[in-house]
Design an enzyme around this catalytic site. Structure first.
Site, PDB file in Angstrom:
ATOM      1  N   LYS A 187      80.611  -3.289  56.327  1.00 55.61           N
ATOM      2  CA  LYS A 187      79.991  -3.028  57.627  1.00 55.61           C
ATOM      3  C   LYS A 187      79.440  -1.608  57.662  1.00 55.61           C
ATOM      4  O   LYS A 187      78.420  -1.328  58.270  1.00 55.61           O
ATOM      5  CB  LYS A 187      81.062  -3.211  58.701  1.00 55.61           C
ATOM      6  CG  LYS A 187      80.592  -3.003  60.124  1.00 55.61           C
ATOM      7  CD  LYS A 187      81.756  -3.202  61.093  1.00 55.61           C
ATOM      8  CE  LYS A 187      81.337  -3.056  62.531  1.00 55.61           C
ATOM      9  NZ  LYS A 187      82.475  -3.080  63.461  1.00 55.61           N
ATOM     10  N   GLN A 188      80.170  -0.688  57.018  1.00 53.81           N
ATOM     11  CA  GLN A 188      79.801   0.723  57.125  1.00 53.81           C
ATOM     12  C   GLN A 188      80.371   1.492  55.940  1.00 53.81           C
ATOM     13  O   GLN A 188      81.147   0.950  55.153  1.00 53.81           O
ATOM     14  CB  GLN A 188      80.335   1.299  58.428  1.00 53.81           C
ATOM     15  CG  GLN A 188      81.852   1.298  58.536  1.00 53.81           C
ATOM     16  CD  GLN A 188      82.323   1.274  59.980  1.00 53.81           C
ATOM     17  OE1 GLN A 188      82.609   0.205  60.503  1.00 53.81           O
ATOM     18  NE2 GLN A 188      82.398   2.431  60.609  1.00 53.81           N
ATOM     19  N   GLU A 216      85.203  -2.390  58.536  1.00 55.67           N
ATOM     20  CA  GLU A 216      85.985  -3.385  59.275  1.00 55.67           C
ATOM     21  C   GLU A 216      85.782  -4.812  58.764  1.00 55.67           C
ATOM     22  O   GLU A 216      86.406  -5.738  59.278  1.00 55.67           O
ATOM     23  CB  GLU A 216      85.632  -3.304  60.757  1.00 55.67           C
ATOM     24  CG  GLU A 216      85.963  -1.951  61.345  1.00 55.67           C
ATOM     25  CD  GLU A 216      86.027  -1.932  62.857  1.00 55.67           C
ATOM     26  OE1 GLU A 216      85.197  -2.610  63.464  1.00 55.67           O
ATOM     27  OE2 GLU A 216      86.912  -1.239  63.397  1.00 55.67           O
ATOM     28  N   TRP A 242      88.537   6.885  66.054  1.00 54.82           N
ATOM     29  CA  TRP A 242      88.276   7.934  65.072  1.00 54.82           C
ATOM     30  C   TRP A 242      86.906   8.564  65.286  1.00 54.82           C
ATOM     31  O   TRP A 242      86.598   9.587  64.700  1.00 54.82           O
ATOM     32  CB  TRP A 242      88.371   7.378  63.646  1.00 54.82           C
ATOM     33  CG  TRP A 242      87.188   6.555  63.176  1.00 54.82           C
ATOM     34  CD1 TRP A 242      86.568   5.560  63.847  1.00 54.82           C
ATOM     35  CD2 TRP A 242      86.489   6.700  61.931  1.00 54.82           C
ATOM     36  NE1 TRP A 242      85.539   5.034  63.090  1.00 54.82           N
ATOM     37  CE2 TRP A 242      85.452   5.723  61.903  1.00 54.82           C
ATOM     38  CE3 TRP A 242      86.627   7.531  60.829  1.00 54.82           C
ATOM     39  CZ2 TRP A 242      84.583   5.570  60.830  1.00 54.82           C
ATOM     40  CZ3 TRP A 242      85.752   7.374  59.761  1.00 54.82           C
ATOM     41  CH2 TRP A 242      84.743   6.411  59.768  1.00 54.82           C
ATOM     42  N   ASP A 243      86.077   7.934  66.155  1.00 58.41           N
ATOM     43  CA  ASP A 243      84.744   8.467  66.442  1.00 58.41           C
ATOM     44  C   ASP A 243      84.808   9.943  66.839  1.00 58.41           C
ATOM     45  O   ASP A 243      83.827  10.668  66.705  1.00 58.41           O
ATOM     46  CB  ASP A 243      84.080   7.657  67.566  1.00 58.41           C
ATOM     47  CG  ASP A 243      83.972   6.176  67.247  1.00 58.41           C
ATOM     48  OD1 ASP A 243      84.946   5.633  66.715  1.00 58.41           O
ATOM     49  OD2 ASP A 243      82.930   5.569  67.525  1.00 58.41           O
TER      50      ASP A 243
END
Ligand code: BGC
Length: 906
Positions: free
Chosen positions: A725-726, A604, A465-466
């Site tokens: 994580k993000q 994640e 998805w980056d």
């Protein structure tokens, strides 16, 4: 000009502060070295001692005289480039006294600043992942291939990794590990053709080693794409040499690259040998944790030699991609072709040439390389490679590179006054964005941008998805390139349909990790290193990847208004993705809402509910918001398309009228969990999870970015805690502006209290470890939305330098983080420059960081080329055609090529 003057002595640094250049110093500082620290660490003390003082430049009084840098000093038998170190530390240019004597202070400072803004330089010899990280950062390439910036004289070992990758060349292996068959699809490390070294008097060829290598300086010229390495060598035999090598990728004929290798014997005359190789024995071993798996992808099929030219042909083991690599060695100093010898080796081929040399003279050798594979439209036949080699020359390759980069900088450069470090790193990021993708723009390659570029083997070269963090930059500057990246996804739409069907869904389900075919390349299980059991790996449940692709489709169309794309490709993709989500949404009779289960958000750390045997989570907020957005967007775009064109796309996507009706019903009735303070739960049930004592973990472990690993080592699971994580629940605020997201949520029937955004940002920031570098970017944007410019700047500047400093302690060695790199570009123009491309016109609301004096960049929006120059008071914009723009809250009509200047309040 305010200055510091410094002398680096053997036991201390002597610093004088001159608030006015040319006048006497007002303060002196003698900073004694701390013997427990390296000289680099000691330099950091300068920052602390000089805190609060203002200065624009430094003059180094006792720099040594080197051909590559005048700011190197020798301290206690060690050497350091004080200029490079202090520029990183203090964000100022450091000039030598010699340069000041020669040019005068103002000119010397100006020349140095200009140099620093266009070069990525490293001095010294580093080891292990530190050197591997620099190799990744010094990669040259053209989107067809990436060639790591390893020393030419190196083979893969613990310090060096000379990888070569060609976009789209993947190969699968199967390895049995603990009774499990594990399939991996890797971006293949192709035979190493960059190898070159020398020998003297027919002794053993030179290999890199600390004793002989006295000095090494590597400099990547971002303006031209030329990588220059200078080495000073003293062999145990007493021979001293200077080796200067240059590498450059051909930016027009992208199968080619060229190397110039120049040897200067400094203190001897005798016989010099040059050895070059194409090494077909290489394997994929850049990522040590993958070493338990089969790393062998290459089968050499044939080697041909002819005087000064060699060819190596082979095939990848399971994908059966044919490749031929040819190399030709020439030298103006060895005119007779018979003097070049070629010898076959079991897995490669070597060329040698021997000549008599004199002290003080420079001998030049050019190696031109051609890589062709059957994967693209190039022809790996020997005759074809030979013909390309015959047309190649070092000078010609340099010209293509200079031309390409000149045009590219003209269109895409971001210029900043007032911040050397940001300027340089933004250019490094622009540079790598094209190294990773340039050739794809031609439409002749079936590839997209891997999360780690063409720069290393982490994530096996897969596409994630980056792309969503990467494409906006291309779309606003090189729309054709963005379109070709979307074409990679379009060509994999049939496979995405198969993926959905295999799991019992309609429509198209793109894989979390995509490689050659578009089938899922994520692992389904992973080996628990402690228990040695195979545990489920649910990361593929990040089904939002299809929504992120839909976002890219929409963004591309929104910015370009490319109707042909929307009609023939884009709408079919959007409808196919929508069909998948319709089939994934379940109606809940009890509350009259739709639920989406069995998914993961971008965070994640959360793969499923603790103590649950079902994989995935229910009602992930980011996913549900994006589904609602997609469904509404389809309805909006449909109204802009001719009926017949929409019907054709619907037919191709098998999207019938029932599905069409479902768009509105579902989008307005999807479920979110929102508490009284307006906190949007990352997923249903999130608020029931316990919080973690971050402070205690920080105290115990220091760096807690990978809290998942820490918890697992303590036999716990991150699934059980409020730890991320993000960015996840708030990701949509990165994709869109606040009003858009708020409207989506309100349309879903939820009311958000005042201050909800601040509460959400604070809530999630306190629970996020930034274990992915993408996280900092998103939170930089969120903080800015929340008027917290200080934290926005802090997170942005950490993200900007994250590969340069390899802040994850070794991951840059395995490839750059292209998503973050491109996102910093986007953030600079959209958030600091404040040029928002999400509306029908560009809207400008600058928020420049305080120390940036001006910011200048271009945008291509709906066929109009805009140039923006922004300072703290004024926006100046020029368009090449009449157009409308919004600055602040006001609309302005621009006339073609007539600059408009508007004052704004910062
Ligand atoms: C991040 C993902 C990202 C992947 C590839 C992971 O560490 O969590 O969001 O897509 O890296 O860059």
């Amino acid at each position: 000009m305010k200055l510091i003057r410094l002398r680096i002595e053997n036991d201390a640094m002597d610093i004088a502060y001159h608030p006015v250049s040319g006048q006497a110093a007002t303060a002196h500082y003698l900073i004694a070295y701390n013997s427990d620290q390296t000289i680099g660490e000691n330099l950091e003390n300068i920052k602390v001692r000089l805190a609060g003082l203002q200065f624009d430049a430094a003059i180094l009084e006792n720099g040594l005289s080197y051909p590559f840098s005048d700011t190197i000093v020798g301290v206690n038998y060690d050497r350091i480039d004080v200029g490079l170190a202090l520029t990183n530390l203090l964000n100022i240019p450091v000039v030598s006294q010699a340069a000041v004597d020669q040019l005068g202070l103002v000119a010397a400072v100006k020349a140095k600043s200009a140099y620093l803004k266009w070069h990525l330089d490293y001095y010294g010899q580093y080891h292990g992942v530190r050197n591997n990280g620099q190799e990744a950062m010094l990669t040259i390439g053209n989107g067809y291939f990436g060639l790591r910036g390893a020393f030419l004289e190196s083979h893969a070992d613990k310090d060096n990794y000379p990888g070569t990758y060609v976009a789209g060349v993947y190969d699968q292996t199967t390895t049995t590990v603990h009774d499990h068959q594990v399939k991996n699809e890797d971006l293949v490390n192709l035979p190493n053709a960059q190898f070159m070294t020398f020998g003297i008097d027919h002794q053993t060829p030179f290999t890199l080693n600390e004793h002989d290598l006295q000095d090494a300086y590597r400099s990547l010229d971002l303006k031209t794409g030329l990588l220059t390495t200078t080495k000073l060598i003293q062999l145990a035999s007493g021979h001293q040499l200077r080796i200067r090598s240059q590498k450059v990728a051909n930016m027009r004929d992208w199968h080619r690259y060229s190397i110039r290798y120049q040897v200067t014997p400094l203190n001897f005359a005798g016989s010099l040998q040059i050895y070059t190789e194409i090494d077909g024995s290489v394997v994929n071993s850049n990522v040590s944790r993958y070493n338990v798996f089969d790393q062998h992808h290459l089968k050499t099929m044939g080697i041909e030699t002819a005087a000064n030219t060699v060819y190596l042909s082979g095939q990848t083991k399971s994908s059966h991609i044919n490749y031929t690599i040819g190399a030709k060695l020439t030298s103006p100093d060895v005119p007779a072709i018979e003097n070049f010898n070629s010898t076959q080796q079991p897995q490669g081929v070597q060329q040698t040439v021997s000549l008599a040399v004199e002290a003080g003279k420079t001998y030049t050798f050019d190696k031109n390389v051609v890589i062709a594979t059957s994967n693209d439209h190039s022809d790996p036949q020997l005759t074809h490679v030979q013909a390309e080699l015959d047309q190649s020359s070092f000078d010609n390759t340099v010209t293509t590179s200079k031309d390409y980069w000149e045009a590219t900088w003209r269109a895409t450069d971001i210029k900043i006054r007032g911040d050397i470090t940001s300027q340089r790193l933004l250019r490094v990021n622009i540079y790598h964005s094209f190294v990773s993708a340039a050739a794809i723009e031609s439409g002749q390659l079936d590839a997209s941008v891997g999360a780690r570029g063409l720069h290393g083997e982490a994530y096996r070269g897969h596409v994630f998805w980056d792309e969503m963090f990467i494409l906006p930059f291309y779309t606003l500057h090189r729309p054709e390139l963005a379109k070709q990246l979307l074409a990679y996804r379009y060509r994999r739409l049939p496979m995405a349909r198969k993926n959905a069907e295999a799991e019992g869904y309609a429509g198209a389900m793109y894989p979390w990790q995509s490689a050659s075919k578009g089938d899922e390349q994520s692992q389904f299980t992973h080996l628990n290193p402690i228990t040695k059991t195979w545990d489920p790996d649910n990361s593929r449940l990040q089904r939002h990847v299809s929504l992120d692709i839909a976002y890219n489709v929409w963004f591309y169309y929104h910015v370009t208004q490319d109707r042909d794309f929307l009609t023939h490709y884009g709408m079919e993709m959007l409808l196919s993705i929508a069909a998948f989500w319709i089939s994934k949404a379940d109606y809940d009779q009890a509350n009259g809402r739709y639920n989406i289960s069995g998914v993961m958000g971008p965070d994640e750390f959360h793969e499923n509910y603790p103590n649950s045997t079902t994989a995935g989570l229910k009602n992930n907020a980011y996913t549900n918001i994006m589904v609602a957005w997609l469904f509404d967007t389809i309805t909006t775009l449909r109204a802009q398309m001719p009926q017949a064109a929409f019907q054709a796309a619907a037919q191709a996507a098998q999207f019938d009228s029932t599905a069409e009706q479902a768009l509105t019903t579902i989008s307005h009735q999807l479920t979110l969990e929102i508490n009284r303070r307006g906190i949007i739960a990352q997923f249903e049930g999130y608020f029931n999870l316990p919080t973690l004592d971050f402070q205690a973990y920080r105290q115990k472990y220091g760096d807690i970015a990978r809290m998942d690993r820490i918890l697992k080592a303590e036999s716990k699971t991150p699934d059980a805690y409020q730890v991320a994580k993000q960015a996840d629940a708030l990701m949509a605020f990165y994709n869109f502006d606040v009003t858009t997201v708020q409207k989506i949520i309100e349309k879903m029937g939820y009311q958000l209290p005042k201050e909800y955004l601040t509460h959400n940002i604070q809530y999630y920031l306190a629970r996020t470890t930034h274990g992915s570098t993408l996280s900092r970017i998103v939170y930089a944007v969120l903080n800015q939305l929340d008027d917290n410019d200080d934290d926005a700047w802090k997170l942005f500047s950490e993200a900007l330098a994250s590969d340069y400093y390899d802040i994850q302690g070794g991951t840059t060695a395995e490839g750059i983080h292209l998503g973050v790199m491109c996102a910093t570009l986007n953030l600079t123009t959209r958030n600091f420059g404040g040029v928002n491309p999400l509306g029908a016109h560009l809207q400008v609301n600058p928020r420049l960081p305080e120390h940036w004096q001006t910011l200048k960049f271009k945008h291509l929006f709906r066929g109009v080329h805009y140039v923006f120059v922004i300072d703290h008071q004024r926006v100046t914009v020029t368009a090449d055609q009449p157009s409308t723009i919004m600055i602040g809250k006001q609309h302005y009509q621009l006339q073609a090529k007539k600059p408009l200047s508007v004052t704004y309040t910062d």
